[in-house]
Scaffold this motif. Structure first.
Motif, PDB file in Angstrom:
ATOM      1  N   TYR A   1       0.850  -1.199   0.000  1.00  0.00           N
ATOM      2  CA  TYR A   1       0.000   0.000   0.000  1.00  0.00           C
ATOM      3  C   TYR A   1       0.886   1.249   0.000  1.00  0.00           C
ATOM      4  O   TYR A   1       0.635   2.208  -0.734  1.00  0.00           O
ATOM      5  N   ALA A   2       1.909   1.228   0.836  1.00  0.00           N
ATOM      6  CA  ALA A   2       2.779   2.405   0.971  1.00  0.00           C
ATOM      7  C   ALA A   2       3.537   2.699  -0.328  1.00  0.00           C
ATOM      8  O   ALA A   2       3.879   3.844  -0.602  1.00  0.00           O
ATOM      9  N   LYS A   3       3.784   1.688  -1.115  1.00  0.00           N
ATOM     10  CA  LYS A   3       4.466   1.909  -2.393  1.00  0.00           C
ATOM     11  C   LYS A   3       3.524   2.545  -3.417  1.00  0.00           C
ATOM     12  O   LYS A   3       3.962   3.251  -4.321  1.00  0.00           O
ATOM     13  N   GLU A   4       2.236   2.268  -3.274  1.00  0.00           N
ATOM     14  CA  GLU A   4       1.241   2.780  -4.210  1.00  0.00           C
ATOM     15  C   GLU A   4       0.736   4.170  -3.830  1.00  0.00           C
ATOM     16  O   GLU A   4       0.535   5.020  -4.678  1.00  0.00           O
TER      17      GLU A   4
ATOM     18  N   THR B   1       5.121  12.005  -3.797  1.00  0.00           N
ATOM     19  CA  THR B   1       5.894  10.739  -3.785  1.00  0.00           C
ATOM     20  C   THR B   1       5.098   9.651  -3.050  1.00  0.00           C
ATOM     21  O   THR B   1       4.184   9.947  -2.285  1.00  0.00           O
ATOM     22  N   ALA B   2       5.499   8.427  -3.296  1.00  0.00           N
ATOM     23  CA  ALA B   2       4.886   7.307  -2.561  1.00  0.00           C
ATOM     24  C   ALA B   2       5.200   7.477  -1.079  1.00  0.00           C
ATOM     25  O   ALA B   2       6.327   7.872  -0.725  1.00  0.00           O
ATOM     26  N   ILE B   3       4.219   7.181  -0.221  1.00  0.00           N
ATOM     27  CA  ILE B   3       4.479   7.380   1.222  1.00  0.00           C
ATOM     28  C   ILE B   3       5.592   6.446   1.727  1.00  0.00           C
ATOM     29  O   ILE B   3       6.221   6.721   2.745  1.00  0.00           O
ATOM     30  N   ALA B   4       5.854   5.339   0.977  1.00  0.00           N
ATOM     31  CA  ALA B   4       6.961   4.445   1.366  1.00  0.00           C
ATOM     32  C   ALA B   4       8.296   5.176   1.314  1.00  0.00           C
ATOM     33  O   ALA B   4       9.275   4.756   1.946  1.00  0.00           O
ATOM     34  N   GLN B   5       8.342   6.274   0.535  1.00  0.00           N
ATOM     35  CA  GLN B   5       9.587   7.059   0.433  1.00  0.00           C
ATOM     36  C   GLN B   5       9.776   7.977   1.635  1.00  0.00           C
ATOM     37  O   GLN B   5      10.872   8.477   1.853  1.00  0.00           O
ATOM     38  N   LYS B   6       8.717   8.224   2.390  1.00  0.00           N
ATOM     39  CA  LYS B   6       8.838   9.103   3.557  1.00  0.00           C
ATOM     40  C   LYS B   6       9.491   8.313   4.693  1.00  0.00           C
ATOM     41  O   LYS B   6       9.089   7.174   4.974  1.00  0.00           O
TER      42      LYS B   6
ATOM     43  N   ALA C   1       8.911   4.560   6.039  1.00  0.00           N
ATOM     44  CA  ALA C   1       9.979   3.595   5.733  1.00  0.00           C
ATOM     45  C   ALA C   1      10.572   2.997   7.010  1.00  0.00           C
ATOM     46  O   ALA C   1      10.815   1.783   7.094  1.00  0.00           O
ATOM     47  N   PHE C   2      10.789   3.848   8.026  1.00  0.00           N
ATOM     48  CA  PHE C   2      11.341   3.339   9.286  1.00  0.00           C
ATOM     49  C   PHE C   2      10.361   2.376   9.963  1.00  0.00           C
ATOM     50  O   PHE C   2      10.755   1.366  10.547  1.00  0.00           O
ATOM     51  N   MET C   3       9.068   2.750   9.854  1.00  0.00           N
ATOM     52  CA  MET C   3       8.055   1.882  10.472  1.00  0.00           C
ATOM     53  C   MET C   3       8.070   0.493   9.811  1.00  0.00           C
ATOM     54  O   MET C   3       8.043  -0.535  10.487  1.00  0.00           O
ATOM     55  N   LEU C   4       8.144   0.511   8.479  1.00  0.00           N
ATOM     56  CA  LEU C   4       8.160  -0.776   7.751  1.00  0.00           C
ATOM     57  C   LEU C   4       9.412  -1.585   8.097  1.00  0.00           C
ATOM     58  O   LEU C   4       9.348  -2.812   8.276  1.00  0.00           O
ATOM     59  N   ALA C   5      10.537  -0.879   8.205  1.00  0.00           N
ATOM     60  CA  ALA C   5      11.791  -1.583   8.536  1.00  0.00           C
ATOM     61  C   ALA C   5      11.681  -2.234   9.918  1.00  0.00           C
ATOM     62  O   ALA C   5      12.055  -3.402  10.109  1.00  0.00           O
ATOM     63  N   ASP C   6      11.137  -1.476  10.882  1.00  0.00           N
ATOM     64  CA  ASP C   6      10.982  -2.028  12.243  1.00  0.00           C
ATOM     65  C   ASP C   6      10.041  -3.238  12.235  1.00  0.00           C
ATOM     66  O   ASP C   6      10.271  -4.221  12.950  1.00  0.00           O
TER      67      ASP C   6
ATOM     68  N   ILE D   1      -0.253   2.897   8.791  1.00  0.00           N
ATOM     69  CA  ILE D   1       0.333   3.188   7.477  1.00  0.00           C
ATOM     70  C   ILE D   1      -0.758   3.410   6.431  1.00  0.00           C
ATOM     71  O   ILE D   1      -0.595   4.194   5.505  1.00  0.00           O
ATOM     72  N   LEU D   2      -1.894   2.762   6.622  1.00  0.00           N
ATOM     73  CA  LEU D   2      -2.991   2.977   5.681  1.00  0.00           C
ATOM     74  C   LEU D   2      -3.790   4.241   5.995  1.00  0.00           C
ATOM     75  O   LEU D   2      -4.743   4.572   5.292  1.00  0.00           O
ATOM     76  N   GLY D   3      -3.414   4.947   7.047  1.00  0.00           N
ATOM     77  CA  GLY D   3      -4.125   6.171   7.403  1.00  0.00           C
ATOM     78  C   GLY D   3      -5.586   5.871   7.697  1.00  0.00           C
ATOM     79  O   GLY D   3      -5.912   4.848   8.302  1.00  0.00           O
ATOM     80  N   GLY D   4      -6.469   6.717   7.231  1.00  0.00           N
ATOM     81  CA  GLY D   4      -7.908   6.531   7.460  1.00  0.00           C
ATOM     82  C   GLY D   4      -8.410   5.252   6.824  1.00  0.00           C
ATOM     83  O   GLY D   4      -9.355   4.614   7.326  1.00  0.00           O
ATOM     84  N   HIS D   5      -7.771   4.846   5.727  1.00  0.00           N
ATOM     85  CA  HIS D   5      -8.208   3.618   5.042  1.00  0.00           C
ATOM     86  C   HIS D   5      -7.970   2.371   5.904  1.00  0.00           C
ATOM     87  O   HIS D   5      -8.623   1.359   5.726  1.00  0.00           O
ATOM     88  N   GLY D   6      -7.031   2.486   6.823  1.00  0.00           N
ATOM     89  CA  GLY D   6      -6.754   1.344   7.687  1.00  0.00           C
ATOM     90  C   GLY D   6      -7.859   1.063   8.677  1.00  0.00           C
ATOM     91  O   GLY D   6      -7.980  -0.054   9.194  1.00  0.00           O
ATOM     92  N   TYR D   7      -8.659   2.092   8.926  1.00  0.00           N
ATOM     93  CA  TYR D   7      -9.677   1.967   9.966  1.00  0.00           C
ATOM     94  C   TYR D   7     -10.989   1.413   9.428  1.00  0.00           C
ATOM     95  O   TYR D   7     -11.862   1.023  10.195  1.00  0.00           O
TER      96      TYR D   7
END
Ligand SMILES: Cc1cc2nc3c(=O)[nH]c(=O)nc-3n(C[C@H](O)[C@H](O)[C@H](O)COP(=O)(O)OP(=O)(O)OC[C@H]3O[C@@H](n4cnc5c(N)ncnc54)[C@H](O)[C@@H]3O)c2cc1C
Length: 368
Positions: free
Chosen positions: A256-259, A265-270, A274-279, A337-343
């Motif tokens: 999702y973050a890549k899209e 930019t893709a939020i995966a670039q922020k 990115a740190f959250m995904l790495a953790d 990471i999905l923001g409002g869509h995650g809820y």
């Protein structure tokens, strides 16, 4: 030397389960959660794959595979990646099969195991947890008392999966000699199965409270032997299931973050994302390694009760505790990471968060 390289056979099993999980279970998960029903055709298809009953000896109609905690961990992760509730439904018969294989005498095995090699899915289950403050598997309130040649079970249990349809319930109770497990056919007088429970997550999994009111059993219903190796296998399975749920949430959030694009930019670039995904990736791998280490110790035969400290108990407890915390963190991050869509329920991350929350209570609180 520690070696986590799956054998060819284990790899084949993992690939088969992964394919089934992706093609059959995952597409059914949302509907099952909404309706609380798992399609019986899906359950039957899984049964025909033989994963639940594969370790039953050929003499009792099974495939006679050697039980392996590591193979079990591979299977659990793939099934839970697809859906935890469906995974637990499919695996529930193992709650009877594995203890009877490990501790049952010939008569008990002959009496119980053939039911689980029938062509259609046969439900079995275990009643461990109790609806009371401070539950501890080593300090059960349910009692087993001798009355002449018989045993009387008294107490209450909760979160018992598939209790209403199970052929056998393996009830854990406190006896004169400590905690013991008893084979209880579902129609035994004194066993009262309550209403289906309403849980926060795993809504597709039917769980029940049950009460035991002078539930009378012959002495031969007791499985004899140490239960700690069984509990360790169970902890490894739960840890692997948690890893599967977390991996599902991670995969989804990463893609999702890549899209998803914000400010060009893709939020995966922020870095925040990115740190959250790495953790998340680090935590999942750490939990998997702890799980596999415990499984490896069990399979290496280092899980005798005498080795409670140096054996697999320590690793299995560490794995379960770590995985229960990890899955909560990872699934919560996925929702974030999905923001409002995650809820909203259109995306599965909220379902994984609700399901993942349960690991801190299954078979006792994570902090106990
Ligand atoms: C229960 C609920 C009620 C709501 N009610 C309202 C309402 O009444 N009115 C209304 O207008 N809206 C409402 N919303 C929507 C809410 O305002 C949005 O969900 C919120 O602004 C986030 O936007 P998004 O969902 O598009 O997430 P996205 O913008 O897609 O963000 C996704 C993720 O990327 C991160 N991210 C985004 N940009 C950056 C960046 N530049 N750097 C680092 N990280 C970044 C975010 O922190 C988040 O983790 C509601 C949402 C919910 C869940």
């Amino acid at each position: 030397m520690v070696n986590f390289q799956p054998t060819e056979e284990q790899q084949l099993i993992r690939d088969t389960i992964a394919g089934f999980a992706q093609e059959i279970i995952r597409p059914a998960a949302h509907e099952a959660d909404e309706t609380g029903l798992i399609p019986s055709s899906l359950v039957q298809q899984a049964w025909e794959l033989g994963i639940t009953q594969s370790t039953i000896p050929e003499a009792w109609g099974g495939a006679g595979e050697i039980p392996s905690a590591f193979t079990g961990a591979l299977i659990c992760e793939e099934l839970a990646w697809a859906d935890l509730a469906i995974a637990l439904h499919l695996l529930a018969p193992r709650l009877v099969i594995q203890p009877v294989l490990a501790l049952g005498n010939d008569t008990q095995q002959q009496h119980v195991l053939p039911a689980y090699t029938e062509p259609t899915f046969t439900a079995g289950t275990a009643a461990v947890m109790e609806p009371r403050f401070g539950f501890d598997v080593n300090e059960l309130a349910t009692t087993a008392t001798r009355r002449n040649e018989d045993i009387l079970l008294n107490g209450a249990k909760c979160y018992t999966p598939l209790a209403a349809e199970a052929r056998h319930l393996l009830v854990y109770a406190r006896s004169e000699s400590g905690v013991a497990a008893f084979l209880v056919p579902r129609d035994t007088p004194g066993l009262v199965i309550g209403e289906r429970e309403k849980n926060m997550g795993m809504k597709a999994l039917a769980t029940y409270e049950l009460t035991l009111n002078d539930c009378r059993l012959p002495a031969s219903a007791q499985l004899n032997g140490a239960l700690s190796p069984l509990l360790n296998r169970s902890r490894v399975a739960l840890s692997a299931l948690a890893v599967g749920v977390a991996r599902a949430a991670f995969d989804y959030a990463r893609d999702y973050a890549k899209e998803r694009r914000a400010f060009g930019t893709a939020i995966a670039q922020k870095q925040a994302i990115a740190f959250m995904l790495a953790d998340m990736a680090i935590e999942i791998d750490a939990a998997r390694l702890l799980t596999w280490e415990a499984a490896w110790k069990i399979d290496a035969g280092q899980d005798t009760p005498l080795e409670a400290v140096s054996g697999a108990t320590r690793e299995a407890c560490l794995a379960k505790n770590y995985a229960a915390n990890m899955v909560l963190k990872v699934t919560d991050n996925a929702v974030q990471i999905l923001g409002g869509h995650g809820y909203i329920r259109d995306h599965p991350v909220e379902l994984w968060l609700r399901n993942g929350r349960g690991f801190a209570t299954f078979e006792g609180l994570a902090m106990v």
